[in-house]
Enzyme design. Structure first.
Site, PDB file in Angstrom:
ATOM      1  N   GLY A 250       0.814  -1.218   0.000  1.00  0.00           N
ATOM      2  CA  GLY A 250       0.000   0.000   0.000  1.00  0.00           C
ATOM      3  C   GLY A 250       0.840   1.258   0.000  1.00  0.00           C
ATOM      4  O   GLY A 250       0.529   2.236  -0.696  1.00  0.00           O
ATOM      5  N   ASP A 251       1.933   1.243   0.767  1.00  0.00           N
ATOM      6  CA  ASP A 251       2.847   2.383   0.787  1.00  0.00           C
ATOM      7  C   ASP A 251       3.475   2.575  -0.595  1.00  0.00           C
ATOM      8  O   ASP A 251       3.666   3.704  -1.055  1.00  0.00           O
ATOM      9  CB  ASP A 251       3.959   2.158   1.822  1.00  0.00           C
TER      10      ASP A 251
END
Length: 301
Positions: A250-251
């Protein structure tokens, strides 16, 4: 310039064992130590994609020094506030039959330390991008996201927010440039279950009604959805590949979206595609995404 904030960074000690036996001596067959924290992950991936950033946050003692040294080793500029009391946390990630995590506490952050971070953030202005990601540790005020965004309001800073529930909802009034919930986090905000890309769209638009400019929703194997401030809705299936490690995916999507946005002079469709492929590249690799891995996925879409 791009800046990231990680309030409670860590040293992640990752070990693998054939089996974990409680009450006995266990010997590992693999170990690695990495700097941890959502903002740090974003900075590392941005650097891998060719974009410099500065990592901000709080560190303390020998573990804090190691976090800085290892993050710099990835090519990231660091400007952390050094905290006097306590130590930066060590998070142990045990991978055996089941995956177990043991997370440390982190240092004691004082009001003076918070003011020192504010002074660094006060230097940001028009054209800068700030990424605020992750949870707020118990030693900080629960409204830290709001305090930072309220402080920067009106300065022309584009702020990306990757957080859950109230942390995310409470900052929408400050019109963040982009927010990135996953489908489960988005569903939790509205008390619904969202499993299909089409189901996500109306709820993403509800977050826009509350103030978000752009909404980027990750959905793991189901792909992703993007709703832009111009009304554009873009959906993508997940690129094909074998998931090796979902930590940091996600990052990485946030980093890829920012990189794509900058490289395309603000083309949202391009930014979205870059974000999807960068998140997937990290998921398909034991480490965080590199430029060649991302470009291979971009060519396959």
């Amino acid at each position: 310039m791009i800046y990231t904030v990680t309030f409670n960074p860590s040293l992640d000690y990752i070990v693998r064992l054939d089996s974990l036996k409680l009450g006995a001596v266990n010997r590992v067959n693999y170990e690695n130590v990495l700097p941890g924290g959502k903002g740090i992950n974003v900075s590392i991936v941005l650097n891998n994609l060719g974009h410099k950033s500065t990592a901000l946050g709080f560190v303390a003692d020998f573990t804090g020094r190691e976090i800085v040294e290892r993050t710099v080793g990835y090519g990231v500029d660091c400007d952390f506030v050094t905290v006097a009391e306590g130590m930066s946390r060590i998070n142990m990630k045990l991978k055996a039959e089941d995956e177990t995590e043991i997370n440390g506490m982190g240092p004691k952050i004082t009001p003076d330390d918070i003011d020192a971070l504010y002074q660094k953030l006060d230097k940001l202005g028009k054209g800068d991008i700030l990424v605020i990601a992750g949870s707020v540790p118990s030693m900080l005020p629960g409204d830290m996201y709001q305090r930072i965004m309220g402080r920067l309001e009106g300065r022309g800073v584009d702020i990306a927010v990757d957080a859950e529930r109230d942390l995310l909802v409470n900052v929408l009034q400050y019109h963040p440039f982009v927010i990135k919930p996953n489908n489960h986090e988005l569903g939790a905000i509205f008390g619904v279950e969202l499993n299909k890309r089409e189901e996500v769209v109306p709820y993403a638009k509800k977050l826009q009604e509350k103030g978000a400019r752009n909404v980027l929703v990750s959905m793991a194997g189901e792909g992703a959805v993007f709703v832009s401030e111009t009304g554009e809705v873009v959906m993508s299936e997940a690129p094909k590949g074998t998931v090796v490690n979902s930590v940091g995916a996600g990052d990485s999507m946030v980093a890829g979206f920012i990189a794509g946005y900058l490289e395309s002079d603000g083309n949202y469709a391009t930014a979205f595609k870059m974000g999807v492929c960068t998140g997937s590249a990290s998921a398909f690799s034991p480490d965080l995404a590199t430029r060649p891995e991302v470009e291979n996925l971009l060519a396959s879409l």
